[in-house]
Every structure is written in structure tokens, then in C-alpha cells.
Enzyme design. Structure first.
Site, PDB file in Angstrom:
ATOM      1  N   HIS A   9       0.823  -1.202   0.000  1.00 26.76           N
ATOM      2  CA  HIS A   9       0.000   0.000   0.000  1.00 26.76           C
ATOM      3  C   HIS A   9       0.865   1.264   0.000  1.00 26.76           C
ATOM      4  O   HIS A   9       2.042   1.232   0.382  1.00 26.76           O
ATOM      5  CB  HIS A   9      -0.941   0.007   1.199  1.00 26.76           C
ATOM      6  CG  HIS A   9      -0.217   0.065   2.515  1.00 26.76           C
ATOM      7  ND1 HIS A   9       0.356   1.217   3.016  1.00 26.76           N
ATOM      8  CD2 HIS A   9       0.034  -0.899   3.426  1.00 26.76           C
ATOM      9  CE1 HIS A   9       0.923   0.962   4.170  1.00 26.76           C
ATOM     10  NE2 HIS A   9       0.743  -0.311   4.448  1.00 26.76           N
ATOM     11  N   GLU A  79      -1.620  -7.069   8.003  1.00 28.63           N
ATOM     12  CA  GLU A  79      -0.247  -6.850   8.441  1.00 28.63           C
ATOM     13  C   GLU A  79       0.026  -7.630   9.712  1.00 28.63           C
ATOM     14  O   GLU A  79      -0.898  -8.082  10.405  1.00 28.63           O
ATOM     15  CB  GLU A  79      -0.009  -5.341   8.655  1.00 28.63           C
ATOM     16  CG  GLU A  79       1.391  -4.948   9.119  1.00 28.63           C
ATOM     17  CD  GLU A  79       2.527  -5.361   8.199  1.00 28.63           C
ATOM     18  OE1 GLU A  79       2.725  -6.583   8.006  1.00 28.63           O
ATOM     19  OE2 GLU A  79       3.241  -4.480   7.691  1.00 28.63           O
TER      20      GLU A  79
END
Length: 199
Positions: A9, A79
């Protein structure tokens, strides 16, 4: 078998300041949005067979900005759960734990909703995600794209290459970058890493 594209990202306020951003759902900065948009020509130059994205907004927004708004949301792409180190920088952690290193030392326990993960637990999630990606690759002629997060994608890369999760430390990964995992003579290889179009 086709290639696996990994997209980290774009920048967030926390990534810019070095704060460990696991499950905290922070948005992209304007720079992060620009980083994602610059990847569009690289993504569009390939046929996409399937795409998966982390449920966190910074990854989902990146998927939309790179032109894959219909990527399948998969929690295995989240994550690393940093537990008690969520929102804390490495220098801050090293004040109380000199020499601390995420990939070898793991994290301190956090609250019940964010208990933290060991490198091996992150590796297990990466293995599950790779199995899903391989199933998609077996049923398409295009590439499979995973849009997710820096530390997780580093562990996933290590596992793809047959290395331990701790070897994810070898693969530095910038925000808004594209990586390509392919094969050579039937073996998994890094075919391109940290690809970022010029600003």
C-alpha cells in the site's frame, strides 16, 4: 504457472514516521495515493487473473487506485499483529530492548484484540495465502495480485522462496512498490523487486 504480483500500500502518516502499523486502520496520505496511482501503467500492462487485498483501508484504497476495485478481501493478508508494539517506532522499542529486531525477536503481548504474532504465526498466514494464490494461478492465464502490507509481504516472499519467516528481513519493501515473484526452471524466484515509477 503465472507470476505473483505483490503491491505494498501507499504511504500513511504512520509509515512515514516509522510507527509499527499492524491492525490500526489508518488511511493513505495524499503522497500515498500518488504512489498508488503511479503503479497503474505497470499493473495495466498485464492480464490480471485474480486479485486479493487486505481488509485494512490503506490496502483497499490502494487496490482501488491501481485499478483493481473488485479485489477479493482476505484477512490472511493483514499486516503483522504487533501486539504491544502497535504504534511504536523501532528506536522507541530499542530503548527498553537494545538490539531488538522484529524478524528475530517478535513482539510484546498486546490487549486481547491485538495479542501479537510470532514470526512463525505470520509465516503460517503467508503459507495459507500462497496456497490460495496458487489455486488462483492454476485456474487463470494471468497474474495474481496481492495488495497488502510491508512486513507481511516480506514474510510471504521468504516463504515463497522456501525460507523461514525470519528471512523476510532480507527483502526491504517501500510503500507504493510493486514486486514480482516468478519461476525459473521450475523454481520460485524474485523476478522484480521494489519497482516504483519515477515521481
Amino acid at each position: 504457472m503465472g507470476d505473483l504480483f505483490l503491491v505494498r500500500h501507499g504511504e500513511t502518516e504512520w509509515s512515514r514516521s516509522g510507527r509499527h502499523t499492524g491492525r490500526t486502520d489508518v488511511p493513505l496520505t495524499e503522497r500515498g495515493r500518488d504512489e498508488a496511482r503511479r503503479l497503474v501503467p505497470l499493473i495495466r500492462s498485464h492480464r490480471i487473473g485474480a486479485a486479493f487485498v487486505s481488509p485494512l483501508q490503506r490496502a483497499r484504497e490502494t487496490a482501488e487506485l491501481i485499478g483493481i476495485p473488485d479485489a477479493r478481501v482476505d484477512a490472511d493478508l493483514c499486516e503483522w499483529d504487533y501486539g504491544g508494539y502497535e504504534g511504536v517506532t523501532t528506536p522507541e522499542i530499542q530503548r527498553s530492548r537494545p538490539g531488538w529486531f522484529l524478524f528475530t525477536d517478535g513482539v510484546a503481548p498486546g490487549p486481547p484484540d491485538r495479542p501479537g504474532e510470532t514470526p512463525e504465526q505470520v509465516g503460517d498466514r503467508a503459507d495459507r495465502m500462497l496456497a490460495k494464490a496458487d489455486a488462483a494461478l492454476a485456474n487463470t492465464e494471468g497474474v495474481v495480485v496481492l495488495i497488502a502490507h510491508g512486513h507481511f509481504l516480506r514474510v510471504l516472499t521468504a516463504r515463497r522462496l522456501g525460507l523461514s519467516p525470519r528471512h523476510g528481513a532480507l527483502f526491504q519493501l517501500a510503500t507504493g512498490a510493486l514486486c514480482r515473484l516468478g519461476t525459473e526452471h521450475g523454481r520460485h524466484v524474485v523476478a522484480g523487486w521494489n519497482i516504483r515509477p519515477p515521481e
